[in-house]
Design an enzyme around this catalytic site. Structure first.
Site, PDB file in Angstrom:
ATOM      1  N   THR A  98      -4.155   5.487  13.970  1.00  0.00           N
ATOM      2  CA  THR A  98      -4.697   6.542  13.639  1.00  0.00           C
ATOM      3  C   THR A  98      -5.095   7.604  14.727  1.00  0.00           C
ATOM      4  OG1 THR A  98      -6.387   7.855  12.290  1.00  0.00           O
ATOM      5  CG2 THR A  98      -7.053   5.635  13.203  1.00  0.00           C
ATOM      6  N   ASP A  99      -4.928   8.821  14.487  1.00  0.00           N
ATOM      7  CA  ASP A  99      -5.500   9.818  15.327  1.00  0.00           C
ATOM      8  C   ASP A  99      -7.056   9.636  15.459  1.00  0.00           C
ATOM      9  OD1 ASP A  99      -6.054  10.936  13.227  1.00  0.00           O
ATOM     10  OD2 ASP A  99      -4.937  13.037  13.374  1.00  0.00           O
ATOM     11  N   GLU A 100      -7.452   9.075  14.437  1.00  0.00           N
ATOM     12  CA  GLU A 100      -9.281   9.182  14.395  1.00  0.00           C
ATOM     13  C   GLU A 100      -9.784   8.432  15.470  1.00  0.00           C
ATOM     14  OE1 GLU A 100     -11.144   8.680  10.656  1.00  0.00           O
ATOM     15  OE2 GLU A 100      -9.545   9.737   9.684  1.00  0.00           O
ATOM     16  N   LYS A 124      -8.160   9.576  -1.386  1.00  0.00           N
ATOM     17  CA  LYS A 124      -8.305  10.611  -0.297  1.00  0.00           C
ATOM     18  C   LYS A 124      -8.150  11.921  -0.798  1.00  0.00           C
ATOM     19  CE  LYS A 124      -7.633   7.006   2.529  1.00  0.00           C
ATOM     20  NZ  LYS A 124      -6.436   6.021   2.642  1.00  0.00           N
ATOM     21  N   GLY A 143       0.845  -1.210   0.034  1.00  0.00           N
ATOM     22  CA  GLY A 143      -0.117   0.135   0.049  1.00  0.00           C
ATOM     23  C   GLY A 143       0.818   1.075  -0.069  1.00  0.00           C
TER      24      GLY A 143
HETATM   25  O1  DAU Z   1      -6.577  11.159  10.412  1.00  0.00           O
HETATM   26  C1  DAU Z   1      -5.716  10.049  10.131  1.00  0.00           C
HETATM   27  C2  DAU Z   1      -6.480   9.516   8.965  1.00  0.00           C
HETATM   28  O2  DAU Z   1      -6.660  10.033   7.936  1.00  0.00           O
HETATM   29  C3  DAU Z   1      -6.267   7.994   8.441  1.00  0.00           C
HETATM   30  O3  DAU Z   1      -6.469   7.115   9.628  1.00  0.00           O
HETATM   31  C4  DAU Z   1      -7.219   7.706   7.391  1.00  0.00           C
HETATM   32  O4  DAU Z   1      -7.020   6.262   6.930  1.00  0.00           O
HETATM   33  C5  DAU Z   1      -7.318   8.495   6.461  1.00  0.00           C
HETATM   34  O5  DAU Z   1      -8.213   8.049   5.345  1.00  0.00           O
HETATM   35  C6  DAU Z   1      -7.545   9.903   6.744  1.00  0.00           C
HETATM   36  O6  DAU Z   1      -9.063   9.931   7.189  1.00  0.00           O
HETATM   37  P1  DAU Z   1      -9.789  11.333   6.587  1.00  0.00           P
HETATM   38  O7  DAU Z   1     -11.081  10.914   6.497  1.00  0.00           O
HETATM   39  O8  DAU Z   1      -9.431  12.393   7.405  1.00  0.00           O
HETATM   40  O9  DAU Z   1      -8.937  11.429   5.064  1.00  0.00           O
HETATM   41  P2  DAU Z   1      -9.716  11.773   3.714  1.00  0.00           P
HETATM   42  O10 DAU Z   1      -8.729  11.877   2.755  1.00  0.00           O
HETATM   43  O11 DAU Z   1     -10.873  10.758   3.341  1.00  0.00           O
HETATM   44  O12 DAU Z   1     -10.439  13.081   4.002  1.00  0.00           O
HETATM   45  C7  DAU Z   1      -9.901  14.286   4.407  1.00  0.00           C
HETATM   46  C8  DAU Z   1     -10.633  15.322   4.901  1.00  0.00           C
HETATM   47  O13 DAU Z   1     -11.248  15.744   3.406  1.00  0.00           O
HETATM   48  C9  DAU Z   1     -12.018  14.932   5.315  1.00  0.00           C
HETATM   49  O14 DAU Z   1     -12.465  16.036   6.205  1.00  0.00           O
HETATM   50  C10 DAU Z   1     -12.945  14.771   4.437  1.00  0.00           C
HETATM   51  C11 DAU Z   1     -12.749  15.767   3.385  1.00  0.00           C
HETATM   52  N1  DAU Z   1     -12.861  15.239   2.047  1.00  0.00           N
HETATM   53  C12 DAU Z   1     -12.504  14.139   1.534  1.00  0.00           C
HETATM   54  C13 DAU Z   1     -12.675  13.645   0.237  1.00  0.00           C
HETATM   55  C14 DAU Z   1     -12.169  12.051  -0.099  1.00  0.00           C
HETATM   56  C15 DAU Z   1     -13.803  16.109   1.017  1.00  0.00           C
HETATM   57  O15 DAU Z   1     -13.940  17.148   1.377  1.00  0.00           O
HETATM   58  N2  DAU Z   1     -13.991  15.598  -0.117  1.00  0.00           N
HETATM   59  C16 DAU Z   1     -13.307  14.131  -0.490  1.00  0.00           C
HETATM   60  O16 DAU Z   1     -13.645  14.223  -1.808  1.00  0.00           O
END
Ligand code: DAU
Length: 336
Positions: A125-127, A188, A10
């Site tokens: 993760t911090d989540e 992401k 990955g």
């Molecule tokens: O905090 C660590 C985490 O970060 C990891 O443990 C996860 O595996 C990883 O996926 C990530 O989670 P997030 O949900 O924060 O990541 P993501 O990139 O999906 O989304 C980042 C932010 O952007 C979140 O507030 C949602 C927003 N977003 C995301 C996508 C994909 C949008 O607004 N539009 C989008 O299309």
């Protein structure tokens, strides 16, 4: 050292394998990966002929296969990157998340105990801490996970703790903020937005775009895991962050400006269900104990990442077409 990296095909696992083989040429690294949609051996082309590197396809949920690879390769330590990681997918379909995160980690802990391995690093993760309005979570903060993904990771982290307390299994758990860099599957925020813009498509920003995330470059994260693998005491927990907090709208504007595009490319869509408003972690323990500090400036790292996606359409275009993304993207077709 003879190291097993689970989930090594990955995004983060492959960066870590390349980092370790370059830094410790006498180490042997076995990459044990199921090759789900997010696993990609292209990420490891530059090391595939290295005699100290070996790939074995397998699932951490398959205990027999896992134990076979550990015993046949005389593995001494494990770094676990194997996980389903995308929050939006976990909202649509949590099943695989629970199996890989919880039962997979359980098998790794059992194997660490059974084969008397010296260390298992669980990359988490911090989540797990949930959302925080002000201040930052420390390693002492309690868990309050809000998505099926975060709950599954929290379950695994609790198991790690229980194994250390009960059996003295030498496991170290990390809670990392959001990763970014090259070779990230284009689902992401950062790679999805960059690749959409290269394709001339708009970027779907959830809700009001003001959710806050903290960002770390792959290179800084690899250095942190290296330190913890070699130096952290068993049973310890470390946050890995940078303090670089940004609203999603700020990152979106940075990407647009770097790519010479305007804000008309932003498409506000409905919010993610249960969307965590802000993540923030205090990572002073890692600096205090080992002198680790993030080095990559976010603007520079983002610029390099954009350049990489522009130059590597062959890598991401096949991943973006088809059902990989379509099935969970359907959640976000309504306008905000
Ligand atoms: O905090 C660590 C985490 O970060 C990891 O443990 C996860 O595996 C990883 O996926 C990530 O989670 P997030 O949900 O924060 O990541 P993501 O990139 O999906 O989304 C980042 C932010 O952007 C979140 O507030 C949602 C927003 N977003 C995301 C996508 C994909 C949008 O607004 N539009 C989008 O299309």
């Amino acid at each position: 050292m003879r190291l097993l990296v689970s989930g090594g095909a990955g995004f983060m696992g492959s960066h870590f394998i390349k980092y370790i083989l370059a830094k410790y040429p006498d180490y042997t690294v076995v990459n044990f990966d199921k090759l789900t949609y997010a696993g990609n051996l292209e990420n490891l082309r530059e090391v595939e002929n290295n005699p100290h590197y070996k790939f074995v396809q397998g699932d951490i949920c398959d205990r027999e296969a896992l134990e076979k690879v550990i015993s046949e390769n005389k593995i001494e330590a494990i770094v676990n990157y194997a996980a389903e990681t995308h929050v939006d997918r976990s909202i649509m379909d949590p099943d695989a998340f629970l199996r890989t995160e919880i039962f997979g980690s359980f098998n790794l802990l059992e194997a660490t105990k059974k084969f008397n391995l010296t260390k298992m690093v669980q990359v988490s993760t911090d989540e797990v801490y949930g959302s925080i309005e002000d201040g930052s979570f420390s390693e002492e903060s309690s868990f309050s996970p809000n998505s099926p993904y975060a709950a599954a990771k929290a379950g695994a982290d609790h198991l790690c703790r229980a194994y250390f307390v009960t059996y003295k299994t030498p496991v170290v758990v990390t809670h990392s903020c959001n990763f970014y860099g090259t070779n990230q599957f284009p689902e992401k925020l950062i790679p999805y937005f960059i690749t959409n813009l290269i394709e001339g498509k708009k970027v779907p920003l959830y809700g009001d775009g003001k959710a806050v995330r903290e960002w770390i470059h792959t290179s800084d994260h690899c250095r942190a895991i290296d330190v913890l693998l070699h130096k952290a005491a068993p049973g310890e927990v470390y946050n890995i962050g940078t303090g670089k907090e940004l609203e999603n709208i700020e990152i979106t504007k940075m990407i647009l400006s770097e790519m010479g595009l305007g804000e008309d490319m932003i498409e506000p869509v409905k919010d993610r269900p249960g969307h965590d408003r802000r993540y923030s972690i205090d990572c002073s323990k890692l600096s205090r104990d080992f002198g680790w500090k993030p080095e990559k400036d976010f603007a520079t790292g983002l610029k390099e990442t954009i350049e990489w996606y522009k130059a590597n359409a062959d890598w991401w275009q096949p991943l973006k077409s088809g059902e990989h993304l379509d099935y969970f993207r359907k959640q976000y077709t309504d306008k905000a």
